[in-house]
Scaffold this motif. Sequence first.
Motif, PDB file in Angstrom:
ATOM      1  N   LEU A 154      -2.850  -7.801   3.672  1.00 54.68           N
ATOM      2  CA  LEU A 154      -2.920  -7.021   2.441  1.00 54.68           C
ATOM      3  C   LEU A 154      -3.628  -5.688   2.685  1.00 54.68           C
ATOM      4  O   LEU A 154      -3.187  -4.636   2.197  1.00 54.68           O
ATOM      5  CB  LEU A 154      -3.662  -7.808   1.357  1.00 54.68           C
ATOM      6  CG  LEU A 154      -3.924  -7.074   0.034  1.00 54.68           C
ATOM      7  CD1 LEU A 154      -2.619  -6.628  -0.610  1.00 54.68           C
ATOM      8  CD2 LEU A 154      -4.720  -7.934  -0.930  1.00 54.68           C
ATOM      9  N   SER A 172      -2.034  -2.002   2.251  1.00 55.10           N
ATOM     10  CA  SER A 172      -2.688  -1.161   1.249  1.00 55.10           C
ATOM     11  C   SER A 172      -3.240   0.125   1.857  1.00 55.10           C
ATOM     12  O   SER A 172      -3.235   1.172   1.208  1.00 55.10           O
ATOM     13  CB  SER A 172      -3.821  -1.931   0.564  1.00 55.10           C
ATOM     14  OG  SER A 172      -3.320  -3.025  -0.166  1.00 55.10           O
ATOM     15  N   ASP A 205      -1.936   2.462  -1.336  1.00 52.39           N
ATOM     16  CA  ASP A 205      -2.884   2.930  -2.358  1.00 52.39           C
ATOM     17  C   ASP A 205      -4.323   2.462  -2.157  1.00 52.39           C
ATOM     18  O   ASP A 205      -5.151   2.632  -3.052  1.00 52.39           O
ATOM     19  CB  ASP A 205      -2.408   2.469  -3.746  1.00 52.39           C
ATOM     20  CG  ASP A 205      -1.123   3.155  -4.168  1.00 52.39           C
ATOM     21  OD1 ASP A 205      -0.902   4.301  -3.736  1.00 52.39           O
ATOM     22  OD2 ASP A 205      -0.338   2.542  -4.919  1.00 52.39           O
ATOM     23  N   GLY A 206      -4.650   1.886  -1.033  1.00 48.56           N
ATOM     24  CA  GLY A 206      -6.014   1.426  -0.791  1.00 48.56           C
ATOM     25  C   GLY A 206      -6.712   2.280   0.252  1.00 48.56           C
ATOM     26  O   GLY A 206      -6.080   3.058   0.967  1.00 48.56           O
ATOM     27  N   VAL A 252      -9.252  -0.518  -4.048  1.00 48.94           N
ATOM     28  CA  VAL A 252      -7.878  -0.411  -4.533  1.00 48.94           C
ATOM     29  C   VAL A 252      -7.882   0.032  -5.988  1.00 48.94           C
ATOM     30  O   VAL A 252      -8.690  -0.463  -6.781  1.00 48.94           O
ATOM     31  CB  VAL A 252      -7.120  -1.747  -4.420  1.00 48.94           C
ATOM     32  CG1 VAL A 252      -5.712  -1.627  -5.004  1.00 48.94           C
ATOM     33  CG2 VAL A 252      -7.034  -2.208  -2.977  1.00 48.94           C
ATOM     34  N   HIS A 263      -4.974   0.946  -9.293  1.00 48.82           N
ATOM     35  CA  HIS A 263      -3.596   1.029  -9.778  1.00 48.82           C
ATOM     36  C   HIS A 263      -3.607   1.381 -11.257  1.00 48.82           C
ATOM     37  O   HIS A 263      -4.537   1.033 -11.991  1.00 48.82           O
ATOM     38  CB  HIS A 263      -2.847  -0.291  -9.565  1.00 48.82           C
ATOM     39  CG  HIS A 263      -2.424  -0.520  -8.147  1.00 48.82           C
ATOM     40  ND1 HIS A 263      -1.426   0.209  -7.545  1.00 48.82           N
ATOM     41  CD2 HIS A 263      -2.886  -1.385  -7.210  1.00 48.82           C
ATOM     42  CE1 HIS A 263      -1.289  -0.204  -6.291  1.00 48.82           C
ATOM     43  NE2 HIS A 263      -2.161  -1.176  -6.069  1.00 48.82           N
ATOM     44  N   LYS A 277      -3.698  -8.462  -6.223  1.00 45.34           N
ATOM     45  CA  LYS A 277      -4.442  -8.107  -5.022  1.00 45.34           C
ATOM     46  C   LYS A 277      -5.890  -8.595  -5.111  1.00 45.34           C
ATOM     47  O   LYS A 277      -6.450  -9.101  -4.123  1.00 45.34           O
ATOM     48  CB  LYS A 277      -4.423  -6.592  -4.820  1.00 45.34           C
ATOM     49  CG  LYS A 277      -3.073  -6.023  -4.410  1.00 45.34           C
ATOM     50  CD  LYS A 277      -3.177  -4.529  -4.134  1.00 45.34           C
ATOM     51  CE  LYS A 277      -1.865  -3.964  -3.622  1.00 45.34           C
ATOM     52  NZ  LYS A 277      -1.953  -2.528  -3.310  1.00 45.34           N
ATOM     53  N   SER A 308       2.953  -7.224   4.712  1.00 49.04           N
ATOM     54  CA  SER A 308       2.270  -5.931   4.612  1.00 49.04           C
ATOM     55  C   SER A 308       3.258  -4.802   4.352  1.00 49.04           C
ATOM     56  O   SER A 308       2.942  -3.849   3.624  1.00 49.04           O
ATOM     57  CB  SER A 308       1.444  -5.656   5.873  1.00 49.04           C
ATOM     58  OG  SER A 308       2.200  -5.835   7.043  1.00 49.04           O
ATOM     59  N   ILE A 358       3.948  -4.817   0.640  1.00 50.14           N
ATOM     60  CA  ILE A 358       2.870  -4.153  -0.093  1.00 50.14           C
ATOM     61  C   ILE A 358       3.008  -2.639  -0.005  1.00 50.14           C
ATOM     62  O   ILE A 358       2.889  -1.918  -1.016  1.00 50.14           O
ATOM     63  CB  ILE A 358       1.494  -4.601   0.446  1.00 50.14           C
ATOM     64  CG1 ILE A 358       1.246  -6.090   0.157  1.00 50.14           C
ATOM     65  CG2 ILE A 358       0.365  -3.736  -0.127  1.00 50.14           C
ATOM     66  CD1 ILE A 358       1.074  -6.422  -1.312  1.00 50.14           C
ATOM     67  N   TRP A 359       3.269  -2.136   1.171  1.00 54.21           N
ATOM     68  CA  TRP A 359       3.414  -0.678   1.352  1.00 54.21           C
ATOM     69  C   TRP A 359       4.583  -0.140   0.535  1.00 54.21           C
ATOM     70  O   TRP A 359       4.469   0.895  -0.119  1.00 54.21           O
ATOM     71  CB  TRP A 359       3.596  -0.362   2.833  1.00 54.21           C
ATOM     72  CG  TRP A 359       3.560   1.103   3.166  1.00 54.21           C
ATOM     73  CD1 TRP A 359       3.058   2.118   2.385  1.00 54.21           C
ATOM     74  CD2 TRP A 359       4.029   1.724   4.360  1.00 54.21           C
ATOM     75  NE1 TRP A 359       3.190   3.329   3.025  1.00 54.21           N
ATOM     76  CE2 TRP A 359       3.782   3.111   4.240  1.00 54.21           C
ATOM     77  CE3 TRP A 359       4.632   1.243   5.516  1.00 54.21           C
ATOM     78  CZ2 TRP A 359       4.111   4.022   5.241  1.00 54.21           C
ATOM     79  CZ3 TRP A 359       4.957   2.146   6.520  1.00 54.21           C
ATOM     80  CH2 TRP A 359       4.709   3.515   6.386  1.00 54.21           C
ATOM     81  N   ASP A 368       3.601  -0.061  -3.083  1.00 53.15           N
ATOM     82  CA  ASP A 368       2.602   0.982  -3.339  1.00 53.15           C
ATOM     83  C   ASP A 368       3.230   2.376  -3.335  1.00 53.15           C
ATOM     84  O   ASP A 368       3.004   3.171  -4.258  1.00 53.15           O
ATOM     85  CB  ASP A 368       1.503   0.941  -2.270  1.00 53.15           C
ATOM     86  CG  ASP A 368       0.446  -0.122  -2.550  1.00 53.15           C
ATOM     87  OD1 ASP A 368       0.667  -0.980  -3.426  1.00 53.15           O
ATOM     88  OD2 ASP A 368      -0.603  -0.091  -1.880  1.00 53.15           O
TER      89      ASP A 368
END
Length: 229
Positions: free
Chosen positions: A35, A39, A43-44, A57, A59, A70, A133, A136-137, A140
């Motif tokens: 994660l 991220s 966005d992390g 993080v 959002h 998350k 992962s 997630i990308w 995001d």
Amino acid sequence: SCTKRVIEKWGQEKHHIDTYTRMKNKQLDSLQYDLIIGSLLGDGHIDQRENFPLFIVSHAENQKDYLYYKYQIMQDLCEMTPTKYEGKKQHKIMNSICDCQDFYRFNTRTYHSLKPFRKMSKIDLINQLNEYSLSIWMLDDGHCDEKGYWELCAPLETDEERYMLVNILFDKFGITAINQKDNRYFRFHTEDSFKITEMILSNIPNYLDIIQNKIFNKKKYIQLRGDIN
């Protein structure tokens, strides 16, 4: 009938249960690690202050479910639940004035196990991508248009980095990324977009607001699936 202080001293002196021990010894599980990889490309970020390796993080309001998803994965590393913040009103972005959405944010406590992420370049992160992962990308920083085509914003600094991203996506996932005229963006054709959508739906809970907005709304996924079949 012991006081809190007696229990704290017993834990610290006999069993070395204290803040420093937690910060030094706590390790990430594999899902938390993946994660963070996805991220950090999205966005992390990890706080860069020397003694504060926090994972953070944020959002927007319309991705609240996604933020809490998350947080649930990272919860044992956190001290507080996510916090809501008011979005900026009449905020200038480029040449436009707009109102920004309210947003939610959470961060972990400080942990030594987060420090190695600070030294990772974008390519180091991309080299460690797996299906989770990458999902997630894409959620995001990716966008799925009305025809079901995915586009990814990946502001890499050099042609070599962009070339490596294209090769890694193809070698690991069989996905062909096409760098656009604005080289921050990579676009994916029909079959590759379908692979991305299927990968996301296989790895991320389908009820999340971000899945509804980016995939299911306006029947994007159904239309794309029909095109493939």
